[in-house]
Design an enzyme around this catalytic site. Structure first.
Site, PDB file in Angstrom:
ATOM      1  N   CYS A   1       1.924 -12.287 -30.205  1.00 24.38           N
ATOM      2  CA  CYS A   1       0.723 -11.449 -30.144  1.00 24.38           C
ATOM      3  C   CYS A   1       0.289 -11.315 -28.692  1.00 24.38           C
ATOM      4  CB  CYS A   1      -0.401 -12.041 -31.000  1.00 24.38           C
ATOM      5  SG  CYS A   1      -1.048 -13.600 -30.355  1.00 24.38           S
TER       6      CYS A   1
ATOM      7  N   CYS B   1      -1.103 -14.456 -27.044  1.00 22.82           N
ATOM      8  CA  CYS B   1      -0.043 -15.400 -26.670  1.00 22.82           C
ATOM      9  C   CYS B   1       0.588 -14.968 -25.347  1.00 22.82           C
ATOM     10  CB  CYS B   1       1.043 -15.438 -27.747  1.00 22.82           C
ATOM     11  SG  CYS B   1       0.471 -15.828 -29.401  1.00 22.82           S
TER      12      CYS B   1
ATOM     13  N   ASP C   1      17.874  24.116 -22.092  1.00 21.58           N
ATOM     14  CA  ASP C   1      18.933  24.705 -21.280  1.00 21.58           C
ATOM     15  C   ASP C   1      19.907  25.411 -22.222  1.00 21.58           C
ATOM     16  OD1 ASP C   1      20.607  25.163 -19.001  1.00 21.58           O
ATOM     17  OD2 ASP C   1      21.874  23.519 -19.694  1.00 21.58           O
TER      18      ASP C   1
ATOM     19  N   CYS D   1       2.707   1.819   3.262  1.00 25.49           N
ATOM     20  CA  CYS D   1       3.868   0.940   3.427  1.00 25.49           C
ATOM     21  C   CYS D   1       5.048   1.473   2.625  1.00 25.49           C
ATOM     22  CB  CYS D   1       3.543  -0.471   2.939  1.00 25.49           C
ATOM     23  SG  CYS D   1       2.099  -1.214   3.711  1.00 25.49           S
TER      24      CYS D   1
ATOM     25  N   CYS E   1       0.850  -1.190   0.000  1.00 24.09           N
ATOM     26  CA  CYS E   1       0.000   0.000   0.000  1.00 24.09           C
ATOM     27  C   CYS E   1       0.882   1.235   0.000  1.00 24.09           C
ATOM     28  CB  CYS E   1      -0.937   0.008   1.209  1.00 24.09           C
ATOM     29  SG  CYS E   1      -0.073   0.221   2.779  1.00 24.09           S
TER      30      CYS E   1
END
Length: 826
Positions: free
Chosen positions: A87, A90, A483, A21, A18
């Site tokens: 695919c 699969c 930048d 946690c 969670c």
């Protein structure tokens, strides 16, 4: 240069389930000295920690997790090559099978690259292989560096399945010949199960049995794994058609679907082979000099610190530094540079690049598995796991589409005969046709194959995109923030002027500046240190060094506190920058510019010859010329001014203009440099606006302001990391050999070529266009077939040839067009 001190640790923490946690765990781990980054992945129960290996180690991190009250389960990562998994359906079967294996903590099936990455604790590799094989897919051998084993795409046509398909096709054609062209030979052969079987019937049954063997086998595994996919649908269709006596339909379905599967595999292998080309850039062996002798060893056995010999025409097998020799090296595979780069002693070289002409001895700086090329391959392979919005939409749609159409197929086959007395065979065939249409393969594969094709194409051109979501976002964003230093400019700063003040001479100023800036990693500081070193100016003893973020530095030199930084720093210290005494010689400043010309600055300050107005005269003049000003002094006295300049990067203006042509509405320059220098550079490159004198947090705020329509932040990957993290897409310049930049950025331009930015934008826009074309074309075709099947306007042949085989080939071929996008495209 790679930072060999940085390590990444992945821990399995199953009880971290969670956000609360995760917060406790990360807070505990971040309290460990040396930990630089944490990533708590609650859904996977996994914690990824980056730390400085000289300050912390794995035991410290584990102890921190356990001190937060959570057990660490030892986990490892296994990569399985599953070529037949081509695919999403699969992949679903494989993941279902792996999910039932005790000790498996997580998995990521990647059909576009044909591999599965499994995180396991107690499960052995054999357990994982058995699970995948239990889902109906063979696992190929994987080399030590986890590269997927990809066969030649031509080998698909001679595989065991292909041979069975061709045999089934032969039986089908023979049966058709007998039934329609030689009816006299279509005699009754035998009776069984209440039916009479003719020669043609036996041929159709043989075609279904041989050609459909793999289909029925895969359908069995789909049923076993509770996966409603195309294999289960086709197997049910073949068996059902045979059960009701429709042998021709069963044979047609088995053979044509098998051909469609082979074509899909062929197309997918073409996409995978483009990734394989990246893997093959690095040679398998290296010539190493040990104990005075040369020996050829597998590249995996080359150790850090070994001397590797590279002769003309050979590929460089490892990352390293040149220790002897001079040559030009073709770095195009890594950086995308079209012109070979001259390399000599001390220069860095990368695995996979080609030594063009000279003899080189290279000292290895990283193992083969940690080379820049290995990082590129690994990140390109993992990019498939970052799903685009288009892909998420497709998956959601397919989860509803298939069950709805299957239900429609059942109703089509059952309702008219049962309620209205219609012919059972006719409506069963219509239902069978709709069952074929229910396959969403072409629709679902359309996005991932486009993403893999686009990302692999970018990597071959020196642009590393770390996920399909970043490629998608790059094609749709409205703004780009750049930048200045190292991005729009070369970042190769040099001292141009030294102005001594208050009785000091140039060496005094440079000596103080060198001592102060020696511990700073800023490019301006490095340029001052290098210039002073070249002039032979010695350093002073430094203590109590402190970096003043966004302003300058402070330290004690020989016991006295000194400062170096922006004019604003000294204004805060209380200096009157408008009345400064200078060292004069007949009213002129004693000093030279970097090119050797005499620097003559008129001194006008209330009519006094020995007074200089720094704030209104000298600083603005330097800034108008695009120079950055650093003032050096103590708490009581200004000692001098140092001016530093940087060149605008070649092609920066063209790159900015091209971005506008490609739909970017705002190009903004963000810099911590002064207003005058920023204005000069902005005018030269033609950005829409600029913002100067920004602290790191102010750059973040500027990026967040631009983020409404999506914004890319382009920087060096380290100093601009907070701003890049705040952007929709963070892009690092010149990331080759820099692990930090590669790991932290969403996109890494491996070379220092700003021209790759418009290329990336162009590729991303085309990739988004291809994805949309694939999705909507697939949807349109499926919609037409789904409507036509119950009306009897579409046959099983149409459904397979057009809806499955045709669309799979169409979307894959369309996606492969992205491989042809190059930086030279206009």
């Amino acid at each position: 240069m790679s930072d060999n001190r940085t390590e990444t640790l992945r821990l399995s923490v199953p009880e971290m389930d969670c956000p609360s946690c995760a917060g406790k765990v990360t807070a505990s781990v971040e309290s460990v000295d040396g930990v630089t980054e944490t990533d708590a992945q609650v859904a996977a129960g996994r914690l990824v920690v980056t730390f400085d290996s000289e300050t912390a180690d794995a035991a410290d991190v584990r102890a921190a997790v356990e001190s937060a009250g959570y057990d660490v389960v030892d986990a490892r990562t296994e990569t399985l090559s599953v070529p037949e998994m081509d695919c999403p359906s699969c992949a679903g079967k494989v993941e279902n099978a792996l999910g039932d294996v005790p000790g498996v903590e997580g998995f990521d099936a990647q059909p576009a690259s044909g591999r599965v990455v499994v995180t396991a604790t107690d499960a052995s590799r054999d357990d994982l292989v058995k699970a995948v094989e239990g889902a109906g897919y063979d696992v190929s051998d994987v080399s030590t560096d986890d590269e997927p084993a990809v066969e030649s795409s031509r080998a698909v046509w001679t595989s065991a399945r292909a041979l069975k398909t061709w045999a089934g096709a032969a039986f089908l054609l023979g049966a058709l010949f007998v039934e329609f062209l030689l009816p006299a030979a279509n005699a009754d052969l035998f009776a069984a199960l209440g039916r009479t079987f003719t020669v043609a019937d036996v041929g159709f049954l043989a075609a279904a049995a041989v050609g459909g063997q793999a289909v029925v086998r895969n359908g069995y595994y789909s049923a076993k794994n509770a996966s409603l996919d195309i294999d289960l649908l086709m197997a049910a269709g073949i068996v059902g058609a045979i059960a009701v006596g429709l042998y021709f339909e069963a044979a047609t379905l088995a053979v044509l679907f098998s051909v469609a599967e082979l074509l899909e595999r062929f197309s997918m292998d073409r996409a995978r082979n483009s990734l394989r080309e990246l893997v093959d850039l690095s040679p398998d062996t290296a010539t190493v000099r040990r104990d005075g002798d040369e020996e050829t060893v597998p590249v995996e056995e080359v150790r850090v610190g070994d001397t590797v010999v590279v002769r003309p025409g050979e590929k460089i097998p490892v990352d390293g530094d040149v220790r002897e020799g001079t040559s030009s090296v073709n770095q195009a595979p890594i950086t995308g540079e079209s012109v070979p780069v001259e390399k000599s002693e001390g220069d860095e070289v990368y695995a996979g690049t080609v030594n063009e002409e000279g003899y080189l001895e290279v000292e290895t700086t990283a193992k083969a598995s940690d080379s820049t090329l290995s990082h590129i391959v690994e990140l390109v392979e993992d990019a498939e796991s970052n799903r685009t919005e288009h892909e998420q939409f497709v998956d959601r749609f397919a989860s509803y589409y298939t069950p709805v159409v299957v239900a429609g197929a059942v109703l089509t086959a059952a309702v008219p005969p049962l309620l209205f007395g219609e012919a059972f065979e006719e409506w069963f065939v219509r239902g069978l046709t709709l069952l074929v249409v229910a396959c969403p393969c072409a629709f679902v594969i359309s996005t991932p194959v486009s993403v893999v094709s686009g990302i692999t194409s970018a990597a071959r051109n020196g642009v590393l995109v770390k996920g399909g979501d970043h490629l998608e976002a790059m094609g749709e964003l409205d703004a780009v923030a750049l930048d200045k230093t190292g991005t729009l400019t070369k970042g190769e700063l040099t001292v141009t002027d030294v102005v001594p003040l208050n009785g000091n001479d140039e060496d005094d100023v440079l000596g103080c500046a060198r001592s102060l800036e020696h511990r700073s990693e800023h490019p301006i500081a490095e340029s001052i240190v290098d210039y002073a070193r070249e002039r032979g100016v010695e350093e002073s003893e430094v203590s109590d060094f402190e970096s003043l973020t966004g302003k300058g530095v402070r330290a004690d030199l020989d016991g006295a506190t000194h400062y170096a930084g922006k004019p604003a720093l000294f204004a805060e210290l209380g200096f009157d920058l408008e009345h400064t005494h200078l060292t004069t010689d007949g009213g002129m400043v004693v000093g030279e510019e970097a090119d050797g010309d005499s620097l003559e600055t008129e001194s006008i300050c209330d009519g006094r010859d020995d007074c200089l107005d720094l704030l209104s005269e000298v600083v603005p003049r330097f800034q108008r010329d695009g120079k950055t000003v650093v003032i050096v002094g103590t708490e009581d006295e200004l000692e001098g001014v140092v001016a530093v300049a940087d060149e605008v990067r070649d092609g920066a203006g063209e790159a900015v203009a091209r971005l506008r042509d490609l739909g970017v509405s705002r190009v903004v320059m963000l810099t911590g440099d002064n207003e005058g220098t920023a204005r000069t550079i902005a005018e030269r490159v033609g950005v829409d606006e600029y913002r100067a004198e920004l602290l790191p947090e102010e750059k973040v705020a500027a990026v967040e302001e631009l983020a409404d329509g999506g914004v890319a932040m382009v920087g060096d990957g380290i100093n601009d990391a907070p701003a890049m993290a705040a952007a929709t897409v963070g892009i690092a310049m010149g990331a080759a050999g820099t692990d930090t930049a590669i790991e932290t950025a969403d996109v890494a331009l491996m070379g220092d070529d700003l021209g790759k930015l418009p290329y990336l934008r162009n590729l991303a826009r085309k990739a988004n266009r291809v994805i949309r074309q694939n999705i909507w074309t697939s949807l349109a075709v499926k919609a037409v077939l789904a409507v036509g099947a119950p009306l009897g306007l579409v046959t099983v042949v149409h459904a397979i040839v057009v809806g499955d085989m045709g669309m799979s080939l169409g979307v894959t071929s369309n996606a492969m067009r992205l491989a042809g996008v190059s930086p030279d495209d206009e």
